[in-house]
Design a protein around this motif. Sequence first.
Motif, mmCIF file in Angstrom:
data_model
loop_
_atom_site.group_PDB
_atom_site.id
_atom_site.type_symbol
_atom_site.label_atom_id
_atom_site.label_comp_id
_atom_site.label_asym_id
_atom_site.label_seq_id
_atom_site.Cartn_x
_atom_site.Cartn_y
_atom_site.Cartn_z
ATOM 1 N N ILE A 154 -9.148 -7.890 1.190
ATOM 2 C CA ILE A 154 -8.223 -8.230 0.105
ATOM 3 C C ILE A 154 -7.403 -7.011 -0.309
ATOM 4 C CG2 ILE A 154 -8.008 -9.381 -2.107
ATOM 5 C CD1 ILE A 154 -9.447 -11.077 -0.094
ATOM 6 N N GLY A 155 -8.059 -5.834 -0.342
ATOM 7 C CA GLY A 155 -7.325 -4.627 -0.732
ATOM 8 C C GLY A 155 -6.206 -4.308 0.247
ATOM 9 N N THR A 156 -6.531 -4.340 1.534
ATOM 10 C CA THR A 156 -5.521 -4.032 2.553
ATOM 11 C C THR A 156 -4.381 -5.047 2.546
ATOM 12 O OG1 THR A 156 -7.258 -3.059 3.935
ATOM 13 C CG2 THR A 156 -5.184 -3.610 5.011
ATOM 14 N N THR A 157 -4.736 -6.322 2.458
ATOM 15 C CA THR A 157 -3.687 -7.346 2.491
ATOM 16 C C THR A 157 -2.824 -7.313 1.227
ATOM 17 O OG1 THR A 157 -5.326 -8.933 1.656
ATOM 18 C CG2 THR A 157 -4.904 -8.915 4.030
ATOM 19 N N SER A 167 1.095 -6.851 1.609
ATOM 20 C CA SER A 167 2.016 -7.876 1.106
ATOM 21 C C SER A 167 2.969 -7.277 0.070
ATOM 22 C CB SER A 167 1.245 -9.057 0.506
ATOM 23 O OG SER A 167 0.432 -8.618 -0.559
ATOM 24 N N PHE A 168 2.465 -6.322 -0.738
ATOM 25 C CA PHE A 168 3.331 -5.660 -1.722
ATOM 26 C C PHE A 168 4.428 -4.860 -1.012
ATOM 27 C CE2 PHE A 168 4.223 -1.667 -4.017
ATOM 28 C CZ PHE A 168 4.859 -2.182 -5.151
ATOM 29 N N LEU A 169 4.039 -4.092 0.006
ATOM 30 C CA LEU A 169 5.016 -3.262 0.714
ATOM 31 C C LEU A 169 6.050 -4.127 1.446
ATOM 32 C CD1 LEU A 169 2.674 -0.490 2.195
ATOM 33 C CD2 LEU A 169 4.235 -0.302 0.249
ATOM 34 N N SER A 206 1.376 -14.302 -0.340
ATOM 35 C CA SER A 206 1.613 -13.308 -1.405
ATOM 36 C C SER A 206 2.998 -12.673 -1.354
ATOM 37 C CB SER A 206 0.567 -12.188 -1.315
ATOM 38 O OG SER A 206 -0.727 -12.697 -1.407
ATOM 39 N N ILE A 207 3.618 -12.655 -0.176
ATOM 40 C CA ILE A 207 4.887 -11.938 -0.014
ATOM 41 C C ILE A 207 5.978 -12.491 -0.931
ATOM 42 C CG2 ILE A 207 6.816 -11.674 1.603
ATOM 43 C CD1 ILE A 207 4.851 -11.032 3.764
#
Length: 323
Positions: free
Chosen positions: A107-110, A114-116, A200-201
């Motif tokens: 979850i942290g990586t995704t 997705s934020f970037l 999330s994007i």
Amino acid sequence: MRYFARRLGFYAFTLWAAITINFFIPRLIPGNAVDSLIEQRRGEVDSKAVESLNILFGLDKHQSLPSQYWHYLVQLSHGDLGISFGNFPEPVTTVLGSALPWTLGLIGTTTILSFLIGTLLGVFAGWKRGTWVDGLLPATSFLSSIPYFWLGLIAVAWLAGPLGLPTSGGYTVGNIPGWNIAGDILQHMILPALTIIVTSIGGWLLSMRNMMVTVTAEDYITVAHAKGLSGARVMTKYAARNALLPSVSGFGMALGLVVGGTFLVEQVFSLPGVGLQLINAISGHDYPLIQGIFLVVTIAVLAANFLADLAYMVLDPRTRKEG
């Protein structure tokens, strides 16, 4: 500096309030943690064992409430979150220690990816508004409206077979988790990671695109163009930097909720993360584990917001001046 100290004081008070609420939760609900454990054992616990369990879980009726509270704070200061019922006699810290790497890793990586990706697409969409890039908005907005778990089920049905990807668990049964099976773990993470990133994007893209549209109408952007600065420099150094500020706050919240969020994805893909532990803890009335997860989520939210505040101070010099 005053701004920094004020924020630090706020987070310290919030952490104390969360710890205090965490102490009173099991004492306000009907029954108590020991009653639940006795029920799980179908009453096969003698009176001496009940008394020992009350002391073990910090619910000794012969001890005053302030004394229990002090004992609870001392326990926490030593990193002791109690004993998990569902994994008795495993400590809560051991259970969380085995579950957190899965949640933080996936979850942290995704969340960061997705934020970037969403922010970069939003910058481009806001700068090139009115072009084909705007076509990304309805598509990503539609995907964002689909719940994580539902898209996960679709991914399992449509992609797992053709691509030969595993659909459940964090690794192949029989393997021992470690760096030697990193490839196997990555294969198990592809579908849940894809599910989270795709859904999330859209949110990041839309918010960043709208902020870019607002910022590019400001006078200082016009002045930057008039000074003959390149379009790429105006976009990144002037427009995107200022448009990024609201997204940083949102990212802090999203990052903090990593620990407890998207637990349905873990349920769908049977990943042994904190979300799955929380579901099992709720269904099994495992109060110490629920308390431990609540406390970890609270600390994660506060830590992420504190980091977001620091990022805000770096991006916006006005914040430092106001302090």
